[in-house]
Each structure stands twice: as C-alpha cells, then as structure tokens.
Design a protein around this motif. Structure first.
Motif, PDB file in Angstrom:
ATOM      1  N   GLU A  87      81.711  83.579  -9.102  1.00  0.00           N
ATOM      2  CA  GLU A  87      82.351  83.431 -10.225  1.00  0.00           C
ATOM      3  C   GLU A  87      83.224  82.220 -10.197  1.00  0.00           C
ATOM      4  N   GLN A  88      82.707  81.376  -8.725  1.00  0.00           N
ATOM      5  CA  GLN A  88      82.778  79.992  -8.532  1.00  0.00           C
ATOM      6  C   GLN A  88      81.793  78.653  -9.350  1.00  0.00           C
ATOM      7  N   ILE A  89      80.682  79.478  -9.385  1.00  0.00           N
ATOM      8  CA  ILE A  89      79.450  78.996  -9.490  1.00  0.00           C
ATOM      9  C   ILE A  89      79.946  78.939 -11.098  1.00  0.00           C
ATOM     10  N   ARG A  90      79.959  79.774 -11.968  1.00  0.00           N
ATOM     11  CA  ARG A  90      80.587  79.872 -13.434  1.00  0.00           C
ATOM     12  C   ARG A  90      81.610  78.994 -14.069  1.00  0.00           C
ATOM     13  N   THR A  91      82.974  78.808 -12.502  1.00  0.00           N
ATOM     14  CA  THR A  91      83.977  78.269 -13.026  1.00  0.00           C
ATOM     15  C   THR A  91      82.785  76.738 -12.980  1.00  0.00           C
ATOM     16  N   MET A  92      82.538  76.529 -12.381  1.00  0.00           N
ATOM     17  CA  MET A  92      81.764  75.023 -12.020  1.00  0.00           C
ATOM     18  C   MET A  92      80.709  74.589 -13.244  1.00  0.00           C
ATOM     19  N   LEU A  93      80.143  75.615 -14.107  1.00  0.00           N
ATOM     20  CA  LEU A  93      79.405  75.207 -15.018  1.00  0.00           C
ATOM     21  C   LEU A  93      80.262  75.508 -16.345  1.00  0.00           C
ATOM     22  N   ARG A  94      81.793  75.909 -16.477  1.00  0.00           N
ATOM     23  CA  ARG A  94      81.950  76.278 -17.228  1.00  0.00           C
ATOM     24  C   ARG A  94      82.838  75.001 -17.214  1.00  0.00           C
ATOM     25  N   GLN A  95      83.207  74.356 -16.014  1.00  0.00           N
ATOM     26  CA  GLN A  95      83.655  72.354 -16.339  1.00  0.00           C
ATOM     27  C   GLN A  95      82.614  71.744 -16.811  1.00  0.00           C
ATOM     28  N   GLN A  96      81.575  71.957 -17.407  1.00  0.00           N
ATOM     29  CA  GLN A  96      80.340  71.269 -17.290  1.00  0.00           C
ATOM     30  C   GLN A  96      80.048  71.299 -19.336  1.00  0.00           C
ATOM     31  N   GLY A  97      81.081  72.826 -20.130  1.00  0.00           N
ATOM     32  CA  GLY A  97      80.564  72.624 -21.296  1.00  0.00           C
ATOM     33  C   GLY A  97      79.881  73.627 -20.613  1.00  0.00           C
ATOM     34  N   ILE A  98      79.070  74.788 -19.997  1.00  0.00           N
ATOM     35  CA  ILE A  98      77.471  75.494 -20.192  1.00  0.00           C
ATOM     36  C   ILE A  98      78.530  76.628 -19.847  1.00  0.00           C
ATOM     37  N   PHE A  99      78.166  77.718 -20.906  1.00  0.00           N
ATOM     38  CA  PHE A  99      78.700  78.936 -20.347  1.00  0.00           C
ATOM     39  C   PHE A  99      77.960  80.295 -19.777  1.00  0.00           C
ATOM     40  N   SER A 100      77.140  80.180 -19.732  1.00  0.00           N
ATOM     41  CA  SER A 100      75.661  80.926 -19.440  1.00  0.00           C
ATOM     42  C   SER A 100      74.516  80.137 -18.131  1.00  0.00           C
ATOM     43  N   LEU A 101      74.227  81.466 -17.251  1.00  0.00           N
ATOM     44  CA  LEU A 101      73.678  80.895 -16.413  1.00  0.00           C
ATOM     45  C   LEU A 101      72.263  80.587 -16.952  1.00  0.00           C
ATOM     46  N   ARG A 102      71.416  81.410 -17.963  1.00  0.00           N
ATOM     47  CA  ARG A 102      71.039  81.460 -18.507  1.00  0.00           C
ATOM     48  C   ARG A 102      69.746  80.393 -18.543  1.00  0.00           C
ATOM     49  N   GLU A 103      70.825  79.595 -19.274  1.00  0.00           N
ATOM     50  CA  GLU A 103      70.427  77.883 -19.385  1.00  0.00           C
ATOM     51  C   GLU A 103      70.156  77.091 -18.444  1.00  0.00           C
ATOM     52  N   ILE A 104      70.349  77.916 -17.330  1.00  0.00           N
ATOM     53  CA  ILE A 104      70.110  76.748 -15.823  1.00  0.00           C
ATOM     54  C   ILE A 104      68.758  77.469 -15.159  1.00  0.00           C
ATOM     55  N   ARG A 105      68.647  76.067 -14.861  1.00  0.00           N
ATOM     56  CA  ARG A 105      67.333  76.339 -14.257  1.00  0.00           C
ATOM     57  C   ARG A 105      67.002  76.142 -12.610  1.00  0.00           C
ATOM     58  N   ASP A 106      68.096  74.567 -12.461  1.00  0.00           N
ATOM     59  CA  ASP A 106      67.719  74.547 -11.304  1.00  0.00           C
ATOM     60  C   ASP A 106      69.562  73.688 -10.900  1.00  0.00           C
ATOM     61  N   LEU A 107      70.355  74.185  -9.841  1.00  0.00           N
ATOM     62  CA  LEU A 107      71.183  73.902  -9.716  1.00  0.00           C
ATOM     63  C   LEU A 107      71.745  73.531  -8.698  1.00  0.00           C
TER      64      LEU A 107
END
Length: 230
Positions: free
Chosen positions: A115-135
C-alpha cells in the motif's frame, strides 16, 4: 552586550548555513540524502545551543562551524572519489520492481508495504502497478518510474480514439493475505475472489504476492514465483 552577542551568533549561524548549502550543491529538498539532512540538523543544533548559552562565546561558535564545514567537505570529497564510500555514506537506489518483477529482498530491506508503493504511485498519477516496468526508490526517498511503452502518454487526438475513463484499482491480496477491507468496499466476498483467481490460473492465495482489480481492466496479479529474491 548580550543582545549584540546573540545577533552576532545568528549572523554567523546564517553564514554557516549558506556555506553548508553551497557544499551540498544545488539539490532539491527531495534529493537530500539522510546524510545531507544530518548535516543541516546538526548545524541547526549547534547554532540553537549557542544562542542563549553565555558560556558559548562567538569564537566557540565560529570554531564549531568551521570544524563542521570542514568535516562535510572531507566526507563529500571522499564520496566523490570512492564509489564504495559513496554507497556507504550516501546510499544507492533500491530496485523494487525490475522488468515487471518484485524484488522481495529489497522490499524487506526497505520495510516497504504494497500500500505504501501504491501511495507513491498515486502521487505520480499512476493508479495501477500494471503500468510499471521498473521502480526505484532513490536514496532521498523519492520514486523513479519506468513505465511500459504502451502506457506512456499518447494523446487521444493523435490516435483518433475516445479514451476510457481511468478508475482507481483496489488492492485485494497483499503478500499472500486477502485485504478484507478492499474486498468489502467492492461489495464482493471471499468466494467471488477465489473463483475469479481460479479463472486467472491461481489456485492458492498464499502464492500471490500482489493482486489488484479494477472495473475497467480486471485483475493484475503477480505470484511469488514471478518475483526476485536475492
């Protein structure tokens, strides 16, 4: 006389802060490493303790600031000259997701929850991990993201398409455990989740490290077998 000494200490402290900022280079606050923060905190403590302490004279403050600035300069010089010293003193980026796979070792090492990772992504305007290749988690705590090419920004006008509405996803399974709150918010039950997971080819919930679901895109799952642990 006391007021003059306090004013001198404040001015000297301000000059010391400017020197430290110059030594740290032109960084954004988000780019500060833990060591950079320690530099400024200690400096603030030195100035604060000296202001109203009659035993600490101006020349004592000047000596402490010079010594501290010299220590910073030496540490920064060593970090620039030695890669091993830089990693030890400044840290290095942590690769949390690589080529779409979770790095379990780095997740545990950095004490990160999904959930911490998801929060970081939401702050970047990304709402799904399916979009992420590298983090990457940078030493200062900021997030660097490399998205899959198909999720990079392309305007609808360029493709003559009517884009579908982006809907936030729901975290249903986190490291082998069902997120009951998310499931309840969706109005779904345990049987629905098990049945749908079986349709996706996953028979054991404890084998899934990450599972999200959205009304638009459906399920996105990653199992422990699809992760890195080294």
């Amino acid at each position: 006389m006391m007021y003059i000494e306090i004013a001198l200490k404040l001015l000297i402290g301000m000059l010391g802060l400017l020197v430290v900022v110059r030594l740290l280079g032109k960084k954004d606050l988000g780019e500060f490493t833990p060591f950079d923060i320690i530099y400024t905190l200690v400096l603030g403590g030195i100035v604060e303790e000296s202001l109203f302490d009659d035993k600490v004279k101006v020349h004592h403050l000047v000596f402490a600031l010079i010594l501290w600035a010299l220590a910073i300069f030496i540490i920064e010089y060593i970090a620039k000259r030695s890669e091993k010293a830089r990693i030890l003193l400044k840290g290095e980026p942590a690769i949390i997701i690589s080529a779409g796979k979770f790095n379990l070792h780095e997740l545990k090492k950095n004490q990160l929850e999904m959930e911490q990772i998801r929060t970081m992504l939401r702050q970047q305007g990304i709402f799904s991990l399916r979009e992420i290749r590298d983090l990457y988690i940078e030493p200062g705590g900021t997030v660097s993201i490399n998205k899959y090419a198909k999720y990079n920004n392309v305007t609808a006008e360029m493709l003559n398409l009517e884009p579908k509405q982006e809907i936030p996803s729901h975290l249903l399974i986190d490291e082998g455990e069902i997120n009951e709150a998310s499931l309840k918010n969706l109005g779904k039950n345990h049987d629905w989740l098990v049945e749908r997971l079986q349709e996706e080819g996953y028979s054991k919930i404890e084998s899934i490290i990450y599972c999200e679901w959205s009304e638009v895109d459906g399920f996105f799952l990653k199992s422990y077998d699809e992760s890195i642990d080294q």
